[in-house]
Write a protein that holds these residues in place. Structure first.
Motif, PDB file in Angstrom:
ATOM      1  N   VAL A 241      22.319 -52.503  -5.819  1.00 46.56           N
ATOM      2  CA  VAL A 241      22.842 -53.683  -6.518  1.00 46.56           C
ATOM      3  C   VAL A 241      24.336 -53.842  -6.255  1.00 46.56           C
ATOM      4  O   VAL A 241      24.833 -54.959  -6.030  1.00 46.56           O
ATOM      5  CB  VAL A 241      22.544 -53.605  -8.027  1.00 46.56           C
ATOM      6  N   ARG A 242      25.063 -52.726  -6.255  1.00 45.71           N
ATOM      7  CA  ARG A 242      26.507 -52.807  -5.989  1.00 45.71           C
ATOM      8  C   ARG A 242      26.764 -53.346  -4.581  1.00 45.71           C
ATOM      9  O   ARG A 242      27.659 -54.186  -4.373  1.00 45.71           O
ATOM     10  CB  ARG A 242      27.153 -51.433  -6.186  1.00 45.71           C
ATOM     11  N   ASP A 243      25.992 -52.880  -3.614  1.00 45.60           N
ATOM     12  CA  ASP A 243      26.167 -53.354  -2.241  1.00 45.60           C
ATOM     13  C   ASP A 243      25.875 -54.855  -2.135  1.00 45.60           C
ATOM     14  O   ASP A 243      26.565 -55.587  -1.417  1.00 45.60           O
ATOM     15  CB  ASP A 243      25.263 -52.583  -1.285  1.00 45.60           C
ATOM     16  N   LEU A 244      24.848 -55.313  -2.855  1.00 44.50           N
ATOM     17  CA  LEU A 244      24.521 -56.745  -2.841  1.00 44.50           C
ATOM     18  C   LEU A 244      25.645 -57.548  -3.491  1.00 44.50           C
ATOM     19  O   LEU A 244      26.057 -58.597  -2.977  1.00 44.50           O
ATOM     20  CB  LEU A 244      23.196 -56.983  -3.572  1.00 44.50           C
ATOM     21  N   ALA A 245      26.164 -57.059  -4.620  1.00 45.50           N
ATOM     22  CA  ALA A 245      27.253 -57.758  -5.303  1.00 45.50           C
ATOM     23  C   ALA A 245      28.492 -57.850  -4.420  1.00 45.50           C
ATOM     24  O   ALA A 245      29.163 -58.888  -4.372  1.00 45.50           O
ATOM     25  CB  ALA A 245      27.583 -57.042  -6.611  1.00 45.50           C
ATOM     26  N   ASP A 246      28.795 -56.763  -3.724  1.00 46.30           N
ATOM     27  CA  ASP A 246      29.997 -56.729  -2.882  1.00 46.30           C
ATOM     28  C   ASP A 246      29.794 -57.417  -1.534  1.00 46.30           C
ATOM     29  O   ASP A 246      30.772 -57.696  -0.836  1.00 46.30           O
ATOM     30  CB  ASP A 246      30.423 -55.271  -2.643  1.00 46.30           C
ATOM     31  N   GLY A 247      28.530 -57.668  -1.180  1.00 45.61           N
ATOM     32  CA  GLY A 247      28.238 -58.308   0.090  1.00 45.61           C
ATOM     33  C   GLY A 247      27.891 -59.777  -0.080  1.00 45.61           C
ATOM     34  O   GLY A 247      28.771 -60.644  -0.150  1.00 45.61           O
ATOM     35  N   ALA A 248      26.603 -60.050  -0.178  1.00 47.08           N
ATOM     36  CA  ALA A 248      26.150 -61.436  -0.292  1.00 47.08           C
ATOM     37  C   ALA A 248      26.526 -62.067  -1.628  1.00 47.08           C
ATOM     38  O   ALA A 248      26.633 -63.286  -1.749  1.00 47.08           O
ATOM     39  CB  ALA A 248      24.632 -61.502  -0.093  1.00 47.08           C
TER      40      ALA A 248
END
Length: 536
Positions: A241-248
């Motif tokens: 979830v953190r990677d998604l928030a910081d990415g897309a």
């Protein structure tokens, strides 16, 4: 004052502030609410670049805060077989289940040996009793692994391939905190597993796809939810979830609870307590007992109907023991981490209260607002303990609608009618929230609001008229109280100057319609920080 980016006017604005103010318009600038008041007052603030939306007599409320939900569990389920019976689905028989599982297999094309998955299985409300076993699944799917998730999420049915993967063979003992149901007169598992026999298995089913996660969060926005809890996340899921928030990027805010089995890793990661681009790692999630409709919730007074495997004098299951609970709560408190605990039965509530008191006695300082999640088959006097210890309950009133008739069978009317005692909690000065626990029940906050006001089962029985709340109290449970339990009441949960421009336009006013019409109210538009994230 800078001219607003957005003005909503021409309707009713239910602010849910401390004075329960009703306004006519609201302005948002740079993602924050900058003015609330009359239509004329707010119109005077508009500049040449302001977008002014006339809501046409509709109602504006704060964005819903789902007090407890499961984003990382719900997202993978999108592509699998939905098996709910009425009133939320159309499964009536085992033949319906098998047909939907075959449809999912045809749609997803798993290779031999891969999983076919169904979720929402609830035999209690099926026309043919819904008996599903490993033998049935083996015959239908000889080349695949199959897992059918019970509607509670705390149990399910697996075929022989899956049972053998986990060592559940003829003669094996039940694991601590779990139950393996057997074929009558034998020690052979029949495929039905509960709690610690099931939970490690179900976590292994949750394959991650970024597109499914984004679709899941868009679904929350469709129902007006602007802040949602990921209520039992592994550290792998936290990172996803953190990677998604910081990415897309993510369309609504997510607040992750680290499941207790990964808590030490969570502490070492340094992520707990951090926020990035709408994603917060909020705290620790304990799972102390099971499901009341699955008959695994830990209750001090035995079940009327016995246990899921035919056990007599049955009180449900403690998923982890008192000593482990004590250690985890003390560790969390010493690290300033907020504790959330799955406590469906009064025995589990006792377990959490004991752990809290032991931690305090050992010199650990609670960071505040420890949250017993569900608080369903509880003793009313335990609410006094919540007040004394600074707990705030997250309640689950939609159970009265979807599972109320089952609860009456399992517990008798006295206990069933006291499930999720929101009225008494409010009267004692608590700030209870209400939650969907999705994918266990539908996301729809208007259904949750309706259930807290009418408390009527799908069979037409009122489960505790004395625990009904007013529509405004029910709305507070889904907005400002949710923010309070997350310790974010300073920036969301109500329509006040300085808070986030998280707003929802409804096609009717839940404070004015007939109570039975509340669940039919539709979300027209959802704004996150003043930007449209859903438009009907």
């Amino acid at each position: 004052m800078t001219a607003p980016d957005l003005i909503l006017t021409g309707g009713t604005v239910i602010t849910v502030d401390d004075a329960d103010t009703i306004a006519e318009a609201v302005a948002v600038t740079d993602g924050l609410i900058t003015a609330v008041g009359s239509a004329d007052e707010i119109a005077a603030l508009a500049g040449p670049d302001t977008t002014t939306v006339d809501v046409g007599g509709k109602t504006v409320i704060p964005g819903f805060v789902d007090g407890h939900s499961h984003v990382s569990m719900g997202a993978p389920y999108i592509k699998h077989a939905a098996l709910q019976p009425a009133p939320t689905g159309d499964v009536r028989t085992v033949a319906d289940i098998l047909r939907k599982l075959h449809d999912a297999k045809d749609r997803n094309q798993p290779a031999p040996g891969e999983f076919v998955i169904g979720w929402g299985y609830y035999p209690d409300e099926m026309e043919d009793d819904g008996v599903l076993t490993a033998d049935i699944l083996d015959r239908e799917f000889p080349e695949h692994r199959v897992a059918v998730v019970h509607i509670s999420g705390h149990g399910g049915v697996a075929n022989t391939r899956v049972l053998e993967d986990h060592g559940f063979v003829d003669g094996v003992d039940d694991p601590d905190g779990g139950t393996i149901v057997r074929y009558p007169g034998t020690r052979k598992p029949n495929g039905v597993l509960w709690e610690q026999a099931w939970i490690p298995l179900v976590f292994g089913l949750l394959d991650y796809e970024e597109s499914a996660m984004f679709q899941m969060l868009r679904e929350y926005a469709r129902w007006g939810v602007t802040t949602v809890q990921d209520g039992a996340a592994s550290m792998e899921q936290v990172h996803q979830v953190r990677d998604l928030a910081d990415g897309a990027g993510i369309p609504v805010d997510v607040r992750s609870l680290v499941v207790f089995t990964d808590f030490q890793e969570g502490l070492e990661s340094g992520l707990i307590g951090t926020t990035s681009n709408g994603h917060t790692v909020q705290g620790l999630k304990l799972i102390l007992d099971g499901s009341p409709q699955g008959r695994t919730a830990n209750v001090t007074e035995e079940y009327v109907t016995g246990g899921p495997g035919g056990e007599q004098h049955w009180h449900g299951l403690a998923v982890i023991d008192q000593a482990t609970t004590d250690q985890l709560v003390e560790l969390a408190y010493r690290n300033g981490v907020q504790v959330f605990a799955h406590t469906n039965g009064d025995g589990a509530v006792d377990q959490l209260l004991t752990a809290h008191r032991n931690a305090v006695a050992a010199g650990a300082t609670p960071p505040g607002r420890t949250v017993p999640i569900h608080s369903q088959v509880m003793r009313i006097e335990q609410l006094d303990d919540y007040v004394a210890e600074g707990f705030e309950p997250s309640m689950f009133t939609v159970h009265t609608y979807l599972f109320g008739d089952t609860h009456i069978r399992n517990f008798g009317e006295r206990r069933a009618f006291g499930i999720s005692p929101m009225r008494t909690a409010i009267d004692k000065g608590l700030k209870p929230t209400n939650h969907s626990d999705y994918p266990i029940t539908p996301i729809n906050p208007l259904l949750l609001l309706w259930s807290s006001v009418v408390r009527r089962s799908s069979g037409g029985v009122v489960l505790g008229e004395v625990q009904r709340v007013t529509p405004l109290e029910g709305l507070r449970a889904l907005t400002i109280n949710g923010a309070y339990e997350h310790r974010t009441e300073h920036d969301r949960g109500s329509i006040e100057v300085g808070k986030l421009g998280d707003l929802v336009v409804l096609d009717a006013n839940p404070l004015e319609v007939d109570p039975d019409a509340i669940r039919d109210i539709a979300v027209v538009t959802t704004y996150k920080r003043g930007e449209v994230v859903y438009q009907a």
